[in-house]
Write a protein that holds these residues in place. Structure first.
Motif, PDB file in Angstrom:
ATOM      1  N   ALA A  26     -12.516  -6.316   4.519  1.00 45.00           N
ATOM      2  CA  ALA A  26     -11.555  -5.665   5.408  1.00 45.00           C
ATOM      3  C   ALA A  26     -10.386  -6.595   5.719  1.00 45.00           C
ATOM      4  O   ALA A  26      -9.233  -6.166   5.769  1.00 45.00           O
ATOM      5  N   LEU A  27     -10.673  -7.865   5.898  1.00 41.48           N
ATOM      6  CA  LEU A  27      -9.647  -8.835   6.247  1.00 41.48           C
ATOM      7  C   LEU A  27      -8.660  -9.067   5.104  1.00 41.48           C
ATOM      8  O   LEU A  27      -7.455  -9.134   5.315  1.00 41.48           O
ATOM      9  N   HIS A  28      -9.185  -9.162   3.894  1.00 39.62           N
ATOM     10  CA  HIS A  28      -8.354  -9.524   2.751  1.00 39.62           C
ATOM     11  C   HIS A  28      -8.032  -8.356   1.821  1.00 39.62           C
ATOM     12  O   HIS A  28      -7.173  -8.482   0.956  1.00 39.62           O
ATOM     13  N   GLY A  29      -8.741  -7.245   1.962  1.00 42.83           N
ATOM     14  CA  GLY A  29      -8.602  -6.154   1.008  1.00 42.83           C
ATOM     15  C   GLY A  29      -9.339  -6.497  -0.269  1.00 42.83           C
ATOM     16  O   GLY A  29      -9.755  -7.634  -0.484  1.00 42.83           O
ATOM     17  N   GLY A  30      -9.534  -5.505  -1.107  1.00 37.33           N
ATOM     18  CA  GLY A  30     -10.209  -5.704  -2.380  1.00 37.33           C
ATOM     19  C   GLY A  30      -9.731  -4.637  -3.349  1.00 37.33           C
ATOM     20  O   GLY A  30      -8.912  -3.786  -2.998  1.00 37.33           O
ATOM     21  N   ARG A  31     -10.226  -4.674  -4.542  1.00 42.05           N
ATOM     22  CA  ARG A  31      -9.799  -3.700  -5.546  1.00 42.05           C
ATOM     23  C   ARG A  31      -9.984  -2.264  -5.056  1.00 42.05           C
ATOM     24  O   ARG A  31      -9.164  -1.395  -5.316  1.00 42.05           O
ATOM     25  N   PHE A  32     -11.078  -2.012  -4.330  1.00 41.75           N
ATOM     26  CA  PHE A  32     -11.378  -0.647  -3.904  1.00 41.75           C
ATOM     27  C   PHE A  32     -11.400  -0.471  -2.382  1.00 41.75           C
ATOM     28  O   PHE A  32     -12.034   0.442  -1.886  1.00 41.75           O
ATOM     29  N   ASN A  33     -10.702  -1.349  -1.679  1.00 46.05           N
ATOM     30  CA  ASN A  33     -10.554  -1.147  -0.228  1.00 46.05           C
ATOM     31  C   ASN A  33      -9.268  -1.799   0.257  1.00 46.05           C
ATOM     32  O   ASN A  33      -9.041  -2.978   0.002  1.00 46.05           O
ATOM     33  N   PRO A  34      -8.433  -1.020   0.932  1.00 47.48           N
ATOM     34  CA  PRO A  34      -7.222  -1.611   1.505  1.00 47.48           C
ATOM     35  C   PRO A  34      -7.558  -2.532   2.670  1.00 47.48           C
ATOM     36  O   PRO A  34      -8.642  -2.442   3.264  1.00 47.48           O
ATOM     37  N   VAL A  35      -6.648  -3.422   2.993  1.00 45.99           N
ATOM     38  CA  VAL A  35      -6.797  -4.282   4.159  1.00 45.99           C
ATOM     39  C   VAL A  35      -7.104  -3.397   5.366  1.00 45.99           C
ATOM     40  O   VAL A  35      -6.491  -2.342   5.550  1.00 45.99           O
ATOM     41  N   GLY A  36      -8.089  -3.806   6.151  1.00 44.18           N
ATOM     42  CA  GLY A  36      -8.485  -3.046   7.332  1.00 44.18           C
ATOM     43  C   GLY A  36      -9.661  -2.119   7.096  1.00 44.18           C
ATOM     44  O   GLY A  36     -10.229  -1.592   8.045  1.00 44.18           O
ATOM     45  N   THR A  37     -10.043  -1.932   5.843  1.00 42.79           N
ATOM     46  CA  THR A  37     -11.163  -1.052   5.505  1.00 42.79           C
ATOM     47  C   THR A  37     -12.353  -1.896   5.049  1.00 42.79           C
ATOM     48  O   THR A  37     -12.279  -2.553   4.008  1.00 42.79           O
ATOM     49  N   PRO A  38     -13.437  -1.900   5.811  1.00 41.12           N
ATOM     50  CA  PRO A  38     -14.612  -2.667   5.381  1.00 41.12           C
ATOM     51  C   PRO A  38     -15.197  -2.095   4.083  1.00 41.12           C
ATOM     52  O   PRO A  38     -15.146  -0.886   3.847  1.00 41.12           O
ATOM     53  N   ALA A  39     -15.730  -2.973   3.268  1.00 44.06           N
ATOM     54  CA  ALA A  39     -16.406  -2.577   2.035  1.00 44.06           C
ATOM     55  C   ALA A  39     -17.454  -3.627   1.722  1.00 44.06           C
ATOM     56  O   ALA A  39     -17.287  -4.807   2.035  1.00 44.06           O
ATOM     57  N   LEU A  40     -18.533  -3.190   1.109  1.00 45.79           N
ATOM     58  CA  LEU A  40     -19.594  -4.091   0.694  1.00 45.79           C
ATOM     59  C   LEU A  40     -19.623  -4.065  -0.829  1.00 45.79           C
ATOM     60  O   LEU A  40     -20.000  -3.058  -1.435  1.00 45.79           O
ATOM     61  N   TYR A  41     -19.193  -5.144  -1.441  1.00 43.33           N
ATOM     62  CA  TYR A  41     -19.140  -5.260  -2.889  1.00 43.33           C
ATOM     63  C   TYR A  41     -20.453  -5.856  -3.382  1.00 43.33           C
ATOM     64  O   TYR A  41     -20.812  -6.971  -2.988  1.00 43.33           O
TER      65      TYR A  41
END
Length: 172
Positions: A26-41
């Motif tokens: 969420a803090l940095h963003g990822g390929r499949f989540n914009p900044v602010g959206t938590p994701a568990l890779y």
């Protein structure tokens, strides 16, 4: 589809006390989540988790804590097969897009648009190819946007022997 099985994740040991957090993503963003959206890779193979954590950086590999997770989650979409992408009207280019470059330019990466649409439709996670350097067709990831210890989105870390620290106080 329903995904039942084990997945893996390689953590910086500094954050091993919170193995189910998606806050770094969420803090940095990822390929499949914009900044602010938590994701568990997570990864479907331990070797893939290692590749993902190292990302082909040109320095020596650093210590990692590798965790396994029990999963029973639905709906999970498998986006590794071209026919699945076709059925959903998803372009392979949306998966492989240079998301970091696009985000740095102030543009919304196609993979973020895809993630937002799937999240809005109630999808808990997606199975995608690994794009880490050195990845092969056997290297796949399962990215969660919705996970908990409850049915339909259950993702639990395997730590029967309580080896993981429980607070940040374990670290200087």
């Amino acid at each position: 589809m329903r995904f039942t099985g084990q997945v893996f994740r390689a953590h910086n040991p500094r954050w091993s006390f919170t193995p189910l957090s998606g806050e770094g993503a969420a803090l940095h963003g990822g390929r499949f989540n914009p900044v602010g959206t938590p994701a568990l890779y997570t990864s479907l193979r331990m070797e893939t988790a290692w590749l993902e954590a190292q990302q082909g950086f040109p320095f020596k590999p650093q210590p990692l804590t590798i965790c396994a997770y029990d999963v029973d989650s639905e709906p999970v979409l498998d986006l590794t097969a071209p026919s699945s992408l076709d059925d959903l009207g998803i372009s392979p280019a949306a998966l492989v897009c240079p998301w970091e470059d696009l985000a740095d330019q102030g543009k919304t990466p196609p993979s973020w648009k895809l993630a937002k649409t799937l999240m809005a439709n109630g999808t808990n996670g997606i199975i995608v190819p690994s794009f880490a350097p050195g990845a092969t067709e056997n290297d796949r990831n399962l990215v969660f946007w919705n996970w908990s210890d409850n049915p339909l989105s259950r993702v639990t870390v395997i730590d029967d022997e309580r080896r993981l620290p429980t607070t940040a106080a374990s670290w200087p």
